[in-house]
Design a protein around this motif. Sequence first.
Motif, PDB file in Angstrom:
ATOM      1  N   MET A 295       0.830  -1.183   0.000  1.00  0.00           N
ATOM      2  CA  MET A 295       0.000   0.000   0.000  1.00  0.00           C
ATOM      3  C   MET A 295       0.876   1.247   0.000  1.00  0.00           C
ATOM      4  O   MET A 295       1.814   1.363   0.785  1.00  0.00           O
ATOM      5  CB  MET A 295      -0.886  -0.019   1.248  1.00  0.00           C
ATOM      6  N   ASN A 296       0.588   2.174  -0.902  1.00  0.00           N
ATOM      7  CA  ASN A 296       1.352   3.414  -0.965  1.00  0.00           C
ATOM      8  C   ASN A 296       0.896   4.379   0.114  1.00  0.00           C
ATOM      9  O   ASN A 296      -0.296   4.542   0.349  1.00  0.00           O
ATOM     10  CB  ASN A 296       1.184   4.076  -2.333  1.00  0.00           C
ATOM     11  N   LYS A 297       1.860   5.002   0.741  1.00  0.00           N
ATOM     12  CA  LYS A 297       1.554   6.019   1.752  1.00  0.00           C
ATOM     13  C   LYS A 297       1.355   7.352   1.043  1.00  0.00           C
ATOM     14  O   LYS A 297       2.060   7.656   0.077  1.00  0.00           O
ATOM     15  CB  LYS A 297       2.716   6.138   2.733  1.00  0.00           C
ATOM     16  N   PRO A 298       0.430   8.186   1.521  1.00  0.00           N
ATOM     17  CA  PRO A 298       0.259   9.494   0.881  1.00  0.00           C
ATOM     18  C   PRO A 298       1.489  10.374   1.096  1.00  0.00           C
ATOM     19  O   PRO A 298       2.004  10.465   2.211  1.00  0.00           O
ATOM     20  CB  PRO A 298      -0.978  10.078   1.565  1.00  0.00           C
ATOM     21  N   PRO A 299       1.967  11.010   0.025  1.00  0.00           N
ATOM     22  CA  PRO A 299       3.167  11.850   0.146  1.00  0.00           C
ATOM     23  C   PRO A 299       2.855  13.174   0.813  1.00  0.00           C
ATOM     24  O   PRO A 299       1.760  13.728   0.666  1.00  0.00           O
ATOM     25  CB  PRO A 299       3.586  12.063  -1.310  1.00  0.00           C
TER      26      PRO A 299
ATOM     27  N   THR B 252       2.190   8.671   6.541  1.00  0.00           N
ATOM     28  CA  THR B 252       2.497   9.381   5.301  1.00  0.00           C
ATOM     29  C   THR B 252       3.920   9.068   4.856  1.00  0.00           C
ATOM     30  O   THR B 252       4.731   8.556   5.635  1.00  0.00           O
ATOM     31  CB  THR B 252       2.361  10.910   5.473  1.00  0.00           C
ATOM     32  N   GLN B 253       4.220   9.395   3.608  1.00  0.00           N
ATOM     33  CA  GLN B 253       5.584   9.298   3.080  1.00  0.00           C
ATOM     34  C   GLN B 253       6.155  10.706   3.043  1.00  0.00           C
ATOM     35  O   GLN B 253       5.775  11.506   2.195  1.00  0.00           O
ATOM     36  CB  GLN B 253       5.591   8.695   1.675  1.00  0.00           C
TER      37      GLN B 253
ATOM     38  N   HIS C  24       4.575  18.948  -7.762  1.00  0.00           N
ATOM     39  CA  HIS C  24       4.354  17.521  -7.515  1.00  0.00           C
ATOM     40  C   HIS C  24       2.933  17.207  -7.057  1.00  0.00           C
ATOM     41  O   HIS C  24       2.550  16.036  -6.992  1.00  0.00           O
ATOM     42  CB  HIS C  24       5.375  17.013  -6.490  1.00  0.00           C
TER      43      HIS C  24
END
Length: 135
Positions: A1-5, A32-33, A109
Amino acid sequence: MNKPPVILDTDVSSLIIKQRLTGSLATRLIGTQPFITFVTLGELTKWAEVRSWGARSRGAVTAWLAVIPILPGDEDVAVIWGKLSAAAMLRGRPRPMNDMWIAAVCLTHGFPLATLNVKDFEDFVIHHGLRLITA
């Protein structure tokens, strides 16, 4: 799962390095990332030199920087910075250069900025859609 940047402003980065970020902002950053901008790298480097940080403080910064991705100031960021700067001048409210660079990286970004200095970035929120994560 990708963490929100999320991009960390220099004030938040400094508190994280010192293990002093607490409260609601610290809670909001869980899961978060984090990223920092080239500006924050420069400001942390400047602070270490001007304030004569010792080996322990410099070591803490170096260790933290080893695991935090740093977003550069590339051509896309420079174009957004130019537009932010021009818009601020035309509004009669020139903004501090480093704040504009950080906002430009965030907007390029599409990442929100975690900051405790809301006032420094409110023009970018109002006029350019910058998203903030605050306390």
